[in-house]
Each structure stands twice: as C-alpha cells, then as structure tokens.
Design a protein around this motif. Structure first.
Motif, PDB file in Angstrom:
ATOM      1  N   THR A  35       0.829  -1.203   0.000  1.00 51.34           N
ATOM      2  CA  THR A  35       0.000   0.000   0.000  1.00 51.34           C
ATOM      3  C   THR A  35       0.865   1.255   0.000  1.00 51.34           C
ATOM      4  OG1 THR A  35      -1.817  -1.130   1.150  1.00 51.34           O
ATOM      5  CG2 THR A  35      -1.771   1.274   1.268  1.00 51.34           C
ATOM      6  N   ARG A  84     -12.846  -4.327  -5.995  1.00 51.14           N
ATOM      7  CA  ARG A  84     -11.735  -5.257  -6.202  1.00 51.14           C
ATOM      8  C   ARG A  84     -12.195  -6.702  -6.351  1.00 51.14           C
ATOM      9  NH1 ARG A  84      -6.690  -4.061  -2.906  1.00 51.14           N
ATOM     10  NH2 ARG A  84      -7.562  -5.508  -1.386  1.00 51.14           N
ATOM     11  N   CYS A  88     -12.437  -9.440  -1.003  1.00 57.53           N
ATOM     12  CA  CYS A  88     -11.971  -8.265  -0.254  1.00 57.53           C
ATOM     13  C   CYS A  88     -13.031  -7.810   0.757  1.00 57.53           C
ATOM     14  CB  CYS A  88     -11.647  -7.123  -1.218  1.00 57.53           C
ATOM     15  SG  CYS A  88     -11.209  -5.567  -0.376  1.00 57.53           S
ATOM     16  N   CYS A  91     -14.053  -4.095   0.554  1.00 58.51           N
ATOM     17  CA  CYS A  91     -14.897  -3.808  -0.605  1.00 58.51           C
ATOM     18  C   CYS A  91     -16.339  -4.248  -0.366  1.00 58.51           C
ATOM     19  CB  CYS A  91     -14.350  -4.500  -1.844  1.00 58.51           C
ATOM     20  SG  CYS A  91     -12.675  -4.009  -2.301  1.00 58.51           S
ATOM     21  N   MET A 182      -7.513   0.511  -8.194  1.00 61.61           N
ATOM     22  CA  MET A 182      -7.596   1.250  -6.940  1.00 61.61           C
ATOM     23  C   MET A 182      -9.079   1.503  -6.659  1.00 61.61           C
ATOM     24  SD  MET A 182      -4.515   4.079  -7.099  1.00 61.61           S
ATOM     25  CE  MET A 182      -4.982   4.740  -8.722  1.00 61.61           C
ATOM     26  N   PRO A 183      -9.509   1.388  -5.414  1.00 56.77           N
ATOM     27  CA  PRO A 183     -10.905   1.709  -5.128  1.00 56.77           C
ATOM     28  C   PRO A 183     -11.223   3.135  -5.553  1.00 56.77           C
ATOM     29  CG  PRO A 183      -9.892   0.592  -3.262  1.00 56.77           C
ATOM     30  CD  PRO A 183      -8.787   0.921  -4.219  1.00 56.77           C
ATOM     31  N   TYR A 203      -6.605   0.820   0.178  1.00 56.15           N
ATOM     32  CA  TYR A 203      -7.895   0.138   0.034  1.00 56.15           C
ATOM     33  C   TYR A 203      -8.697   0.092   1.336  1.00 56.15           C
ATOM     34  CZ  TYR A 203      -5.358  -3.774   2.140  1.00 56.15           C
ATOM     35  OH  TYR A 203      -4.619  -4.564   2.980  1.00 56.15           O
ATOM     36  N   ARG A 206     -12.326   4.512   2.539  1.00 60.30           N
ATOM     37  CA  ARG A 206     -13.428   4.683   1.592  1.00 60.30           C
ATOM     38  C   ARG A 206     -14.288   5.879   2.008  1.00 60.30           C
ATOM     39  NH1 ARG A 206     -13.560  -0.434  -1.320  1.00 60.30           N
ATOM     40  NH2 ARG A 206     -11.549  -1.356  -0.744  1.00 60.30           N
TER      41      ARG A 206
END
Length: 224
Positions: A35, A84, A88, A91, A182-183, A203, A206
């Motif tokens: 990361t 992703r 995940c 996610c 990438m988110p 990640y 958010r």
C-alpha cells in the motif's frame, strides 16, 4: 456508525488477530508495504478527476446482459464504484453501505453500478452475499479501470503472498494479469462529465456514500 468507522473497526480486529483472524505480523507488514509503495508511486495522479470526461464503456452484468454506460446516462446521472472483488472484506463492506444509500441515489434520479475485474460467477456471488439491488459489471483485464486511471499491477512479492494465502486472482478474475483497480467512486453527469471523483490507493479508506449526494443532485439538474 459510518462506513469508515466500520472499516477501521474491522482493520483493528484483523491486525489484533481477533477470531476468526489469525494473520502473522509479516503478512500484515507485506500488505502495508504494498500500500505504501502504491501511494508513493504517484498512481493516484493518473486517476480521472472531477471535470474530466468519463470514457464510454459496455460491460456484462452478472447474468450476461450487456450494460452500456451511455444507455444508463440517457436515464440520468450515473454512480460508478470500482470493486476489487468478492475476496476483499473492505470492498464488501463498501458495497453494503452503497446498498443502504441506494434509495437516496434513486430518489435523486441516479443509477448505481459497481465494476470489478472478477468473473460474472463471482459477481453473482457478491450480489447475493451482500444483498445488492444494483449490478456488478465484469471488467476482464481491468480495461475500463485503466481508462479511468485506476489499474495497477501487483508487485511480485504481493503476488507471492496472495498465492500463498490462496487468494488466486487469476481464478477470481479469469485472466492472468494480476492487476487490480484502486478503489474509486465517480458521479458522472448525463453529458459525460465527472461531477465527483474519490480515489484512494489505500484500500482500507473509503468515502461515505452520502458524500456523493450533492454531486448527484447537481448533476440531475443538468440534462445532456
């Protein structure tokens, strides 16, 4: 509890090794390294931003139906979330938060889709497990993610770690590229212009779904 608070709580439990998580410290260190290197690489600078024109795309829904961004934009603003994959947890928590906000998005006149490199079979699984009323479109090879400036290749040491953890991305995604998006989350107006863009190479971070509502409402006032 906000989405980020939920993600932070999960991250703390994961790092602390609370059941059912038993992750060695060296695994966490390797993930942190990847990361940090992605952040330092400047990859974020390649991502599309508010004011840019979004690329048109057509991708398959979980049932195989082709979905066109242009057709969706003909109906109103479009929210796009890059996902992703089913493997995940961060996610999946984000998808659940987007589902909770879906009625507000619809009331504002917007459509919501997620885009993932995973196969349609895995997208069906994601939709089912997360109780989604919006589709996850399959972006094989992260072609659309690349057009949005989000695709990156995993470093060799992270590929080795994922392989050892049985997190076999080629199996999940149906291609051997070992790439991920990438988110990122975007609000696109009917004229194709991006009104909101939030991308993070970390990640575990958010934005809140509600953060998009002002841009959605503003975009809904402007017809193509």
């Amino acid at each position: 509890m906000t989405l980020q608070e939920k993600l932070d709580a999960f991250k703390a439990d994961f790092r602390a090794g609370k059941p059912p998580y038993k992750v060695p410290a060296d695994v966490i260190a390797t993930m942190d390294r990847a990361t940090s290197e992605l952040i330092a690489s400047g990859a974020l600078g390649r991502a599309l931003r508010a004011g840019d024109v979004a690329p048109d795309f057509e991708l398959a829904a979980p049932d195989g139906t082709p979905v066109s961004s242009r057709d969706l934009l003909d109906q109103g603003p479009l929210i796009v979330s890059f996902y992703r994959g089913v493997w995940c947890p961060y996610c999946n928590m984000e998808l659940q938060a987007l589902q909770e906000a879906l009625s507000a998005f619809r009331e504002a006149g917007a459509k919501l889709i997620a885009i993932s490199p995973q196969t349609r079979v895995n997208s069906r699984k994601s939709v089912r497990q997360n109780g989604l009323d919006f589709p996850i479109l399959s972006d094989e090879g992260n072609i659309v993610a690349a057009a949005f400036g989000l695709r990156f290749a995993l470093p060799d040491y992270l590929i080795e770690l994922y392989t050892n953890l049985k997190n076999d991305l080629p199996s999940f995604n149906g291609d051997s590229s070992w790439t991920l998006p990438m988110p990122g989350r975007f609000v696109i107006g009917q004229d194709g212009v991006i009104r909101y863009a939030e991308v993070n190479p970390d990640y575990t971070r958010r934005p809140e779904p509600s953060d998009m509502l002002p841009a959605v409402r503003s975009a809904a006032l402007v017809r193509a």
